[in-house]
Design a protein around this motif. Structure first.
Motif, PDB file in Angstrom:
ATOM      1  N   THR A   1      -4.472 -80.503 -38.181  1.00 60.91           N
ATOM      2  CA  THR A   1      -3.835 -80.879 -36.937  1.00 60.91           C
ATOM      3  C   THR A   1      -4.922 -81.025 -35.883  1.00 60.91           C
ATOM      4  O   THR A   1      -5.655 -80.072 -35.606  1.00 60.91           O
ATOM      5  CB  THR A   1      -2.818 -79.817 -36.474  1.00 60.91           C
ATOM      6  N   VAL A   2      -5.071 -82.209 -35.330  1.00 63.91           N
ATOM      7  CA  VAL A   2      -6.113 -82.477 -34.338  1.00 63.91           C
ATOM      8  C   VAL A   2      -5.554 -82.260 -32.944  1.00 63.91           C
ATOM      9  O   VAL A   2      -4.481 -82.778 -32.599  1.00 63.91           O
ATOM     10  CB  VAL A   2      -6.648 -83.923 -34.475  1.00 63.91           C
ATOM     11  N   ILE A   3      -6.260 -81.480 -32.133  1.00 62.62           N
ATOM     12  CA  ILE A   3      -5.906 -81.279 -30.732  1.00 62.62           C
ATOM     13  C   ILE A   3      -7.019 -81.862 -29.871  1.00 62.62           C
ATOM     14  O   ILE A   3      -8.162 -81.406 -29.934  1.00 62.62           O
ATOM     15  CB  ILE A   3      -5.711 -79.793 -30.393  1.00 62.62           C
ATOM     16  N   ASP A   4      -6.683 -82.879 -29.102  1.00 63.52           N
ATOM     17  CA  ASP A   4      -7.632 -83.496 -28.176  1.00 63.52           C
ATOM     18  C   ASP A   4      -7.520 -82.760 -26.839  1.00 63.52           C
ATOM     19  O   ASP A   4      -6.528 -82.891 -26.128  1.00 63.52           O
ATOM     20  CB  ASP A   4      -7.314 -84.982 -28.006  1.00 63.52           C
ATOM     21  N   TYR A   5      -8.527 -81.992 -26.514  1.00 59.16           N
ATOM     22  CA  TYR A   5      -8.490 -81.160 -25.303  1.00 59.16           C
ATOM     23  C   TYR A   5      -8.293 -81.994 -24.044  1.00 59.16           C
ATOM     24  O   TYR A   5      -7.597 -81.571 -23.112  1.00 59.16           O
ATOM     25  CB  TYR A   5      -9.789 -80.359 -25.207  1.00 59.16           C
TER      26      TYR A   5
ATOM     27  N   THR B   1      -4.145 -69.804 -49.173  1.00 57.35           N
ATOM     28  CA  THR B   1      -2.730 -70.146 -49.282  1.00 57.35           C
ATOM     29  C   THR B   1      -1.895 -69.374 -48.261  1.00 57.35           C
ATOM     30  O   THR B   1      -0.720 -69.705 -48.040  1.00 57.35           O
ATOM     31  CB  THR B   1      -2.196 -69.866 -50.693  1.00 57.35           C
ATOM     32  N   LEU B   2      -2.480 -68.358 -47.632  1.00 52.53           N
ATOM     33  CA  LEU B   2      -1.777 -67.608 -46.595  1.00 52.53           C
ATOM     34  C   LEU B   2      -1.729 -68.371 -45.272  1.00 52.53           C
ATOM     35  O   LEU B   2      -0.972 -68.009 -44.372  1.00 52.53           O
ATOM     36  CB  LEU B   2      -2.458 -66.250 -46.366  1.00 52.53           C
ATOM     37  N   LEU B   3      -2.539 -69.407 -45.150  1.00 51.21           N
ATOM     38  CA  LEU B   3      -2.617 -70.168 -43.902  1.00 51.21           C
ATOM     39  C   LEU B   3      -1.511 -71.214 -43.827  1.00 51.21           C
ATOM     40  O   LEU B   3      -1.160 -71.849 -44.822  1.00 51.21           O
ATOM     41  CB  LEU B   3      -3.972 -70.865 -43.793  1.00 51.21           C
ATOM     42  N   SER B   4      -0.990 -71.402 -42.627  1.00 50.94           N
ATOM     43  CA  SER B   4       0.020 -72.434 -42.408  1.00 50.94           C
ATOM     44  C   SER B   4      -0.620 -73.774 -42.082  1.00 50.94           C
ATOM     45  O   SER B   4      -0.194 -74.815 -42.578  1.00 50.94           O
ATOM     46  CB  SER B   4       0.945 -72.039 -41.246  1.00 50.94           C
ATOM     47  N   ASP B   5      -1.628 -73.759 -41.226  1.00 49.06           N
ATOM     48  CA  ASP B   5      -2.274 -74.996 -40.788  1.00 49.06           C
ATOM     49  C   ASP B   5      -3.706 -74.737 -40.361  1.00 49.06           C
ATOM     50  O   ASP B   5      -4.066 -73.622 -39.941  1.00 49.06           O
ATOM     51  CB  ASP B   5      -1.534 -75.615 -39.591  1.00 49.06           C
ATOM     52  N   ASP B   6      -4.523 -75.785 -40.452  1.00 48.06           N
ATOM     53  CA  ASP B   6      -5.857 -75.813 -39.881  1.00 48.06           C
ATOM     54  C   ASP B   6      -5.839 -76.729 -38.664  1.00 48.06           C
ATOM     55  O   ASP B   6      -5.231 -77.802 -38.693  1.00 48.06           O
ATOM     56  CB  ASP B   6      -6.886 -76.344 -40.883  1.00 48.06           C
ATOM     57  N   ILE B   7      -6.517 -76.303 -37.596  1.00 50.11           N
ATOM     58  CA  ILE B   7      -6.576 -77.069 -36.351  1.00 50.11           C
ATOM     59  C   ILE B   7      -8.012 -77.492 -36.092  1.00 50.11           C
ATOM     60  O   ILE B   7      -8.945 -76.695 -36.240  1.00 50.11           O
ATOM     61  CB  ILE B   7      -6.067 -76.219 -35.163  1.00 50.11           C
ATOM     62  N   LEU B   8      -8.191 -78.740 -35.701  1.00 48.44           N
ATOM     63  CA  LEU B   8      -9.492 -79.246 -35.288  1.00 48.44           C
ATOM     64  C   LEU B   8      -9.411 -79.586 -33.807  1.00 48.44           C
ATOM     65  O   LEU B   8      -8.621 -80.430 -33.391  1.00 48.44           O
ATOM     66  CB  LEU B   8      -9.869 -80.493 -36.090  1.00 48.44           C
ATOM     67  N   LEU B   9     -10.217 -78.899 -33.000  1.00 45.48           N
ATOM     68  CA  LEU B   9     -10.189 -79.062 -31.553  1.00 45.48           C
ATOM     69  C   LEU B   9     -11.331 -79.967 -31.116  1.00 45.48           C
ATOM     70  O   LEU B   9     -12.497 -79.710 -31.446  1.00 45.48           O
ATOM     71  CB  LEU B   9     -10.305 -77.697 -30.877  1.00 45.48           C
ATOM     72  N   LEU B  10     -10.996 -81.037 -30.382  1.00 43.72           N
ATOM     73  CA  LEU B  10     -11.992 -82.011 -29.944  1.00 43.72           C
ATOM     74  C   LEU B  10     -12.010 -82.124 -28.429  1.00 43.72           C
ATOM     75  O   LEU B  10     -11.020 -81.837 -27.756  1.00 43.72           O
ATOM     76  CB  LEU B  10     -11.689 -83.396 -30.532  1.00 43.72           C
ATOM     77  N   ARG B  11     -13.153 -82.587 -27.903  1.00 44.93           N
ATOM     78  CA  ARG B  11     -13.291 -82.891 -26.477  1.00 44.93           C
ATOM     79  C   ARG B  11     -14.222 -84.080 -26.349  1.00 44.93           C
ATOM     80  O   ARG B  11     -15.153 -84.243 -27.141  1.00 44.93           O
ATOM     81  CB  ARG B  11     -13.865 -81.690 -25.723  1.00 44.93           C
ATOM     82  N   GLY B  12     -14.001 -84.920 -25.346  1.00 47.15           N
ATOM     83  CA  GLY B  12     -14.861 -86.079 -25.132  1.00 47.15           C
ATOM     84  C   GLY B  12     -16.325 -85.701 -25.022  1.00 47.15           C
ATOM     85  O   GLY B  12     -16.671 -84.649 -24.472  1.00 47.15           O
ATOM     86  N   PHE B  13     -17.201 -86.571 -25.530  1.00 47.13           N
ATOM     87  CA  PHE B  13     -18.610 -86.227 -25.676  1.00 47.13           C
ATOM     88  C   PHE B  13     -19.315 -85.958 -24.350  1.00 47.13           C
ATOM     89  O   PHE B  13     -20.060 -84.977 -24.218  1.00 47.13           O
ATOM     90  CB  PHE B  13     -19.348 -87.356 -26.415  1.00 47.13           C
TER      91      PHE B  13
END
Length: 303
Positions: free
Chosen positions: A192-196, A131-143
């Motif tokens: 939150t998804v970040i597409d590199y 509960t201390l976390l604000s957000d989770d980030i998922l970092l992706l890059r093309g295969f």
């Protein structure tokens, strides 16, 4: 996954996260982010960018944390305001927290850790109060570029055999596929998804992500090459050099490598991987699928 938090998909613009006071540090950051990404997905470039845009100009970054354990005690290094700290400066967490004023960014990163592999009985961050976390980030890059970068990095180590390298990449591909499959649940899981691939070329995309994460836009540049993992898999610029913008050309530079070709032929026969790629990286899926119709070794090729 983190629970009890407002979804990062519908944030209130200009309002920082709801991170509380972290007991081990005695510090209350404005935002506390947890980031997941496969190795060679731009992890440290993105982490550096997030730190440069920390509220009040102060950030604490716990790098490459060990899955299933408490991240503040099990990690591969700590940065304060994008400067790596000596190990002896990170053993006393309360003392470390005392060097920071109230507010700022706490960033925790995991590499090659798929959050969906964990659950209530074995949380990905051990006994951390999520509960201390604000957000989770998922970092992706093309295969194609990601797999080429990973293999090239492993090839630079003379102690790794071909069998070890290939097995490592194939195991990573299975985790990569699971990461892609998580994107479909991003809204429900407050991810939150970040597409590199987009991040590296689109300043407006980067700015929108900062707003989404509740961070001020202070320095929206790509920054400098980070020294973690030896920098680029293909080139060897020193830390602090200008960022390499050719990260979208990695697979072309490996296209004639027999080891890379063999791995791609195996991956092309993974229907679950192709399905996930079709949803998120359709061009990569199309190129990879074309290999499934080809015979790697022609009949009679072995004599």
């Amino acid at each position: 996954m983190a629970t009890g938090r407002t979804s990062s998909v519908t944030p209130v613009a200009g309002v920082v996260g709801n991170a509380g006071c972290w007991p081990e540090l005695g510090w209350r950051p404005d935002a506390a982010l947890r980031m997941f990404g496969m190795r060679r997905s731009g992890n440290h470039a993105v982490a550096n960018w997030l730190q440069r845009n920390a509220p009040h100009g102060q950030a604490l970054f716990f790098n490459n944390c060990k899955s299933g354990r408490g991240p503040l005690a099990h990690h591969q290094g700590v940065e304060r305001n994008a400067v790596q700290l000596a190990r002896h400066d990170t053993r006393d967490l309360a003392g470390l927290g005392a060097t920071l004023e109230a507010g700022g960014l706490l960033l925790i990163s995991y590499e090659d850790t798929v959050p969906s592999d964990f659950g209530l009985e074995r949380p990905v961050s051990g006994d951390l109060d999520e509960t201390l976390l604000s957000d989770d980030i998922l970092l992706l890059r093309g295969f194609l570029n990601w797999s080429a970068s990973l293999l090239k990095k492993l090839q630079r180590n003379p102690d790794f055999t071909v069998a070890y390298r290939s097995a490592s990449v194939l195991r990573a591909i299975d985790s990569y596929r699971k990461m892609l499959e998580l994107v479909a649940q991003a809204d429900d899981l407050a991810l939150t998804v970040i597409d590199y691939d987009v991040w590296i070329h689109d300043a407006e995309y980067r700015s929108a992500l900062l707003d989404r994460l509740g961070l001020p836009c202070v320095d929206n540049t790509l920054g400098k090459v980070q020294r973690y993992g030896g920098g680029s898999s293909f080139d060897t610029p020193e830390a602090g050099a200008d960022f390499d913008l050719r990260t979208d050309q990695r697979w072309q530079r490996m296209s004639g490598d027999a080891e890379y070709q063999a791995i791609l032929h195996i991956a092309a026969r993974d229907t679950a991987l192709l399905a996930a790629l079709s949803r998120h990286y359709p061009d990569d899926a199309k190129k990879l699928a074309s290999l499934a119709d080809q015979t790697p070794i022609e009949a009679g090729g072995l004599r």
